[in-house]
Scaffold this motif. Structure first.
Motif, PDB file in Angstrom:
ATOM      1  N   ILE A 126       0.839  -1.201   0.000  1.00 47.74           N
ATOM      2  CA  ILE A 126       0.000   0.000   0.000  1.00 47.74           C
ATOM      3  C   ILE A 126       0.873   1.249   0.000  1.00 47.74           C
ATOM      4  N   VAL A 127       1.956   1.236   0.765  1.00 52.20           N
ATOM      5  CA  VAL A 127       2.855   2.391   0.786  1.00 52.20           C
ATOM      6  C   VAL A 127       3.427   2.613  -0.607  1.00 52.20           C
ATOM      7  N   PHE A 128       3.845   1.533  -1.236  1.00 54.22           N
ATOM      8  CA  PHE A 128       4.465   1.687  -2.542  1.00 54.22           C
ATOM      9  C   PHE A 128       3.479   2.245  -3.573  1.00 54.22           C
ATOM     10  N   ASP A 129       2.267   1.665  -3.590  1.00 54.08           N
ATOM     11  CA  ASP A 129       1.258   2.149  -4.536  1.00 54.08           C
ATOM     12  C   ASP A 129       0.965   3.624  -4.310  1.00 54.08           C
ATOM     13  N   ALA A 130       0.886   3.996  -3.021  1.00 49.34           N
ATOM     14  CA  ALA A 130       0.585   5.389  -2.685  1.00 49.34           C
ATOM     15  C   ALA A 130       1.716   6.306  -3.169  1.00 49.34           C
ATOM     16  N   LEU A 131       2.935   5.820  -3.075  1.00 49.43           N
ATOM     17  CA  LEU A 131       4.088   6.595  -3.520  1.00 49.43           C
ATOM     18  C   LEU A 131       4.010   6.807  -5.040  1.00 49.43           C
ATOM     19  N   ALA A 132       3.699   5.727  -5.754  1.00 48.13           N
ATOM     20  CA  ALA A 132       3.606   5.823  -7.203  1.00 48.13           C
ATOM     21  C   ALA A 132       2.498   6.781  -7.623  1.00 48.13           C
ATOM     22  N   LYS A 133       1.438   6.849  -6.784  1.00 46.08           N
ATOM     23  CA  LYS A 133       0.294   7.716  -7.089  1.00 46.08           C
ATOM     24  C   LYS A 133       0.476   9.127  -6.555  1.00 46.08           C
ATOM     25  N   ASN A 134       1.624   9.407  -5.971  1.00 47.53           N
ATOM     26  CA  ASN A 134       1.897  10.714  -5.376  1.00 47.53           C
ATOM     27  C   ASN A 134       1.040  11.012  -4.145  1.00 47.53           C
ATOM     28  N   THR A 135       0.380  10.000  -3.583  1.00 47.95           N
ATOM     29  CA  THR A 135      -0.397  10.227  -2.358  1.00 47.95           C
ATOM     30  C   THR A 135       0.557  10.319  -1.181  1.00 47.95           C
ATOM     31  N   VAL A 136       1.662   9.586  -1.298  1.00 48.85           N
ATOM     32  CA  VAL A 136       2.720   9.664  -0.307  1.00 48.85           C
ATOM     33  C   VAL A 136       3.927  10.253  -1.023  1.00 48.85           C
ATOM     34  N   ASP A 137       4.655  11.142  -0.340  1.00 50.67           N
ATOM     35  CA  ASP A 137       5.789  11.798  -0.998  1.00 50.67           C
ATOM     36  C   ASP A 137       7.102  11.056  -0.774  1.00 50.67           C
ATOM     37  N   PHE A 185      12.642   4.266 -11.501  1.00 47.02           N
ATOM     38  CA  PHE A 185      12.469   5.521 -12.215  1.00 47.02           C
ATOM     39  C   PHE A 185      11.806   5.304 -13.573  1.00 47.02           C
ATOM     40  N   SER A 186      12.288   4.289 -14.311  1.00 52.22           N
ATOM     41  CA  SER A 186      11.765   4.136 -15.669  1.00 52.22           C
ATOM     42  C   SER A 186      10.326   3.614 -15.659  1.00 52.22           C
ATOM     43  N   GLU A 187       9.978   2.777 -14.681  1.00 53.21           N
ATOM     44  CA  GLU A 187       8.640   2.192 -14.713  1.00 53.21           C
ATOM     45  C   GLU A 187       7.619   2.966 -13.892  1.00 53.21           C
ATOM     46  N   TYR A 188       8.084   3.650 -12.838  1.00 54.88           N
ATOM     47  CA  TYR A 188       7.126   4.329 -11.962  1.00 54.88           C
ATOM     48  C   TYR A 188       7.404   5.818 -11.793  1.00 54.88           C
ATOM     49  N   GLY A 189       8.529   6.279 -12.289  1.00 61.09           N
ATOM     50  CA  GLY A 189       8.889   7.671 -12.074  1.00 61.09           C
ATOM     51  C   GLY A 189       9.309   7.960 -10.645  1.00 61.09           C
ATOM     52  N   ILE A 190       9.499   6.902  -9.880  1.00 63.17           N
ATOM     53  CA  ILE A 190       9.915   7.067  -8.486  1.00 63.17           C
ATOM     54  C   ILE A 190      11.433   7.230  -8.438  1.00 63.17           C
ATOM     55  N   VAL A 191      11.878   8.191  -7.640  1.00 65.81           N
ATOM     56  CA  VAL A 191      13.314   8.438  -7.565  1.00 65.81           C
ATOM     57  C   VAL A 191      13.883   7.865  -6.274  1.00 65.81           C
ATOM     58  N   ALA A 192      14.880   6.992  -6.412  1.00 72.63           N
ATOM     59  CA  ALA A 192      15.578   6.495  -5.231  1.00 72.63           C
ATOM     60  C   ALA A 192      16.790   7.395  -5.006  1.00 72.63           C
ATOM     61  N   LEU A 247      11.418   8.809  -3.341  1.00 79.98           N
ATOM     62  CA  LEU A 247      10.587  10.000  -3.514  1.00 79.98           C
ATOM     63  C   LEU A 247       9.579   9.749  -4.630  1.00 79.98           C
ATOM     64  N   SER A 248       8.356  10.188  -4.413  1.00 78.58           N
ATOM     65  CA  SER A 248       7.326  10.044  -5.442  1.00 78.58           C
ATOM     66  C   SER A 248       7.706  10.934  -6.628  1.00 78.58           C
ATOM     67  N   PRO A 249       7.146  10.658  -7.820  1.00 84.04           N
ATOM     68  CA  PRO A 249       7.495  11.467  -8.990  1.00 84.04           C
ATOM     69  C   PRO A 249       7.352  12.963  -8.714  1.00 84.04           C
ATOM     70  N   LYS A 250       6.251  13.360  -8.053  1.00 82.96           N
ATOM     71  CA  LYS A 250       6.027  14.784  -7.791  1.00 82.96           C
ATOM     72  C   LYS A 250       7.054  15.335  -6.816  1.00 82.96           C
ATOM     73  N   ALA A 251       7.281  14.549  -5.740  1.00 83.35           N
ATOM     74  CA  ALA A 251       8.200  15.032  -4.710  1.00 83.35           C
ATOM     75  C   ALA A 251       9.606  15.170  -5.268  1.00 83.35           C
ATOM     76  N   GLU A 261      14.138  21.629  -3.342  1.00 85.15           N
ATOM     77  CA  GLU A 261      14.471  21.900  -1.932  1.00 85.15           C
ATOM     78  C   GLU A 261      14.345  20.623  -1.117  1.00 85.15           C
ATOM     79  N   LEU A 262      13.293  19.874  -1.406  1.00 82.24           N
ATOM     80  CA  LEU A 262      13.055  18.641  -0.651  1.00 82.24           C
ATOM     81  C   LEU A 262      14.193  17.661  -0.900  1.00 82.24           C
ATOM     82  N   VAL A 263      14.570  17.514  -2.157  1.00 81.42           N
ATOM     83  CA  VAL A 263      15.665  16.608  -2.496  1.00 81.42           C
ATOM     84  C   VAL A 263      16.935  17.042  -1.763  1.00 81.42           C
TER      85      VAL A 263
END
Ligand code: ATP
Ligand code: MG
Lengths: 265, 543
Positions: free
Chosen positions: B305-316, B350-357, B475-479, B484-486
């Motif tokens: 659930i955390v991961f899905d939320a991250l991909a959806k930008n619900t969690v940053d 990053f390539s599949e979800y836009g999530i940045v590690a 970090l979620s794609p938006k975050a 500054e956050l990064v």
């Protein structure tokens, strides 16, 4: 000749096409202010006949008129609001107070609250239940006889064209029954309301009714005053039935004589 | 009152508010849906069969699964909505069933009487049938209330705060007072609601209208409290149900006049339900708040659930582990070596979800086969291979999830452990179980503080059966687009050693520190220079 309050012309009812009809080819008329008793054994079709009058049951043949008007031409709901109905058993709504039970039909007819309130008090007084005491009670807080009287009051509430009563006194003990019957007769006469009353008790019919309709196996065997039925019974069944009140009273009389002579020895 | 208990009470308004805001509207809407549905079922046989089948079926879905399914149905949305819908679904069956039973049991003579006095069908229903069925319907509503209030505790893992936060965090922290507090609070709430409804019923029967109105008003007030947006927003702070660094910070006068790059921004941190995650959440929150931002903590959530939320930008922001992502997100059956997996996971996230590690935090939290240290010494166990000959006489403890994972399959086949007896238990208890000898070994976690605390030792995985589990800061794609956050979070990369993490976990699990305190200690270890400054302004918390 005045228009009959209620008339049935060749009315039949078959609950299922393959079974013999519960009511067959019945014709009768109820004159204004008259009390007509429907008498007969269990299953003879009395309740069925009564319910067809206010279209709780639809006949399969024949015509029923209320004050000359064919009931099939009237919205059944409006028809029922214009005819009082008292039930086999009591039929009061247990979750409503006595006053609210009486008020139902006037409310449905859209009477003003003030008029309804007056009507409740008037009717409860009429049936000998002082409104201050009984109006706000629940039906379960009344005796059987009192409930029965509320049943009348409810049937009378909306100033009906006629009242249909299905064994209204069946559940009462003999003494209460006697009182309520007497009250009913007085009330009916003073209001001059037309009544069809169903009973399987011939004594009750003789005491209360102007005319008696004897039913047997769905058929109307004879319709007449108690006197006519006694003098000229149409068949053995009617003769037997109409004889019962007299047999009972003869029997009681002989018992009294016997015990009187026994006591002198 | 002890400070711990006081802490629990301080969280009560938020968590009770969260609980009310879920349960009371769910029941209210449940009534609005179910009573008409029940009526429809009674009036139409064609509706009744299918409706009852569907409702009864849904009811057999375990509640925690239903909550998770709702998250999936809503496309990964977490928080209030999935929890509310799941509770709503649960409230429906008892009310529909009792509406049907209540209406069915109305004496037909009463229906006929209603017709005979001249009521139309709707009038019959409203004036006669429903009032007569009312006690039975109300009993259904009471059942639904008790169910829903109980099940609402399970909404914590999908990110909706409730009294369940006490229970979940208490279980995690092995703080039984906290668990008990949560249970008692839930039971009391359920009792109060049930009794209020019962009061309406009995006072209606006795026709004590004043009482009916007061009870109804009380329920109405609870409904309004539950629905009030103020309560909803209040509950958004301190989501994990644990003391937050922000709570400490609020007591310090604002002193920073320096740069506040995150002012006005809210950053949502998602965490799974174990101690390490709670501590890391606090650590991240502290960094964000130091930079002037608002940290919203969603704790105790289910792993995917955390991961899905991250991909959806619900969690940053969240912390996840390479091995977990490799197998559960990318569904890869065979692990890579540590460096290759780190690279592969980072690239594919990053390539599949836009999530940045942003990188590894510096430690690995992998599975660890633990045995009692003294036994390891006595029997000469040092690697997992050493236990192979004894497999048919050994019992292994582990959480049920572990035994279903591909890693366990690999371990069993690589070391020939198929004969070993598996004992499923909550991970909270398994270290103790090894220490007590209830099981011979357990599949623990390498950073768990209890390994040291219970005198256990880790068997070496010489055949590399377990994949690497580097802790990644995600970090979620938006975050990730917020520079500054990064900039604020990047310094955490490679700062936390496994030993430091283990010590932090231990301080919470064994010494009763709050995750906030452990995070502060961890921060001082990670940034010794900061620590001097921080120590000067952090008030001492009495314990
Ligand atoms: N709803 C129904 N469906 C089928 N048959 C019915 C129904 N109601 C009544 N009957 C049948 O019709 C016949 C007449 O019934 P009815 O109720 O009119 O008798 P009754 O004269 O009122 O009897 P009682 O004195 O016992 O009340 C009976 O044989 C009864 O079984
Ligand atoms: Mg009858």
């Amino acid at each position: 000749m005045p228009v009959p309050a209620i008339s049935l012309e060749n009315v039949s009812k078959a609950y299922a096409p393959d079974k013999p009809p519960a009511v067959r080819d019945v014709s009768l008329e109820l004159m204004p202010g008259e009390v007509l008793a429907l008498v007969g054994g269990s299953g003879s079709g009395k309740t069925t006949t009564l319910k067809m009058i206010n279209r709780l049951i639809e006949p399969t043949a024949g015509t029923i008129r209320v004050q000359g008007e064919d009931v099939t031409a009237i919205d059944p709901v409006l028809l029922r609001r214009s005819i009082g109905y008292a039930f086999q058993g009591v039929g009061l709504f247990p979750h409503l107070t006595v006053g609210a039970n009486v008020a139902i039909t006037p409310q449905l007819l859209g009477w003003s609250a003030e008029r309804i309130s007056q009507r409740i008090d008037e009717l409860l007084t009429l049936v000998d239940l002082p409104p201050e005491t009984y109006r706000d009670r629940l039906p379960r807080e009344l005796s059987g006889g009192q409930q029965q009287r509320v049943g009348f009051a409810r049937a009378l509430a909306a100033e009906p064209r006629a009242i249909l009563m299905d064994e209204p006194f069946g559940a009462l003990d003999p003494i209460t029954r006697d009182t309520v019957q007497t009250e009913f007769r007085q009330l009916q006469q003073s209001l001059a309301v037309s009544v069809v009353i169903v009973t399987h008790d011939m004594t009750e019919a003789v005491l209360l009714a102007d005319r008696i309709a004897v039913m047997h196996e769905g058929e109307l065997r004879q319709l007449g005053t108690p006197r006519e039925l006694l003098r000229q019974p149409a068949d053995d069944y009617v003769a037997q039935l109409i004889e019962t009140p007299r047999r009972h009273s003869d029997f009681i009389e002989s018992l009294m004589k016997n015990s009187a002579s026994g006591g002198s020895q | 009152m002890s400070p711990r208990l006081q802490l629990l009470f301080e969280q009560l308004p938020n968590l009770l508010g969260g609980h009310l805001s879920l349960a009371v509207p769910a029941i209210a809407v449940g009534v609005l849906i179910s009573v008409p549905l029940g009526i429809l079922c009674v009036k139409s046989a064609a509706v009744r069969g299918p409706v009852m089948t569907v409702i009864s079926l849904v009811q057999t879905v375990p509640s925690i699964a239903l909550l998770a399914i709702m998250v999936a149905v809503l496309g990964g949305t977490i928080g209030y909505r999935p929890a509310f819908i799941a509770l709503l679904v649960y409230s429906i069956l008892p009310i529909v069933r009792n509406t049907i039973v209540g209406l069915d049991s109305v004496d037909p003579a009463m229906r006929e009487a209603a017709r005979a006095v001249g009521m139309r069908p709707l009038q019959q229903l409203v004036k006669v049938e429903l009032p007569l069925a009312f006690p039975v319907i109300l009993a259904g509503i009471r059942t639904a209330t008790v169910w829903v209030v109980g099940i609402a505790t399970l909404s914590t893992p999908v990110g909706a705060p409730s009294l369940g936060n006490y229970i979940f965090s208490g279980l995690q922290l092995r703080d039984w007072q906290r668990v008990l507090f949560g249970c008692i609070a839930t039971m009391s709430l359920s009792l109060v609601l049930d009794q209020l409804i019962a009061l309406i019923e009995t006072s209606l029967q006795r026709r004590r209208l004043a009482l009916v109105w007061s009870a109804t008003a009380a329920l109405g007030v609870l409904l309004i409290i539950g629905l009030s947006p103020q309560f909803l927003s209040r509950t958004e702070r301190g989501f994990s149900g644990l003391v937050t660094t922000q709570a400490l910070k609020e007591k310090t006068p604002a002193r920073e006049t320096t740069v506040q790059p995150l002012t006005g921004q809210t950053v949502t941190i998602g965490a799974k339900g174990f101690t390490e995650q709670l501590i890391l959440t606090e650590l991240l929150a502290a960094e964000i708040e130091k930079a002037g931002g608002q940290a919203k903590q969603l704790g105790n959530m289910g792993s995917t659930i955390v991961f899905d939320a991250l991909a959806k930008n619900t969690v940053d922001v969240s912390v996840d582990y390479t091995g977990t992502l490799w197998s559960t997100v990318f569904k890869e059956p065979e692990p890579l070596n540590r460096a290759a997996m780190l690279a592969a996971v980072t690239g594919r996230l990053f390539s599949e979800y836009g999530i940045v590690a942003l990188g590894s935090l510096g430690f690995e939290n992998t599975y660890a086969m633990v045995v009692k240290a003294e036994q390891a010494e006595a029997r000469g166990f040092s690697t997992i291979a050493d236990i192979t000959p004894l497999a048919d006489r050994l019992r292994i403890g582990g959480d049920p999830e572990f035994f279903g994972r591909p890693e366990w399959e690999r371990v069993r086949s690589l070391y020939g452990l198929s004969a070993i007896e598996q004992v499923g238990m909550d991970s909270t208890f398994m270290y103790q179980a090894v220490a007590d000898g209830q099981v011979d070994l357990a599949a623990g976690f390498s950073t768990d503080g209890r390994i040291d605390a219970y005198g256990l030792s880790v068997l070496e995985d010489s055949r590399e059966a377990f994949p690497p589990y580097d802790a990644l800061l995600l970090l979620s794609p938006k975050a990730a687009a917020k520079r500054e956050l990064v900039a604020i979070l990047r310094p955490l990369v490679n700062r936390i050693s496994a030993a430091a993490m283990r010590a932090a976990n231990r301080s919470v699990d064994e010494e009763g520190d709050t995750p906030g305190e452990a995070a502060e200690a961890l921060r001082q270890l990670a940034f010794p220079r900061h620590a001097d400054k921080a120590a000067a302004v952090t008030p001492v918390v009495s314990r």
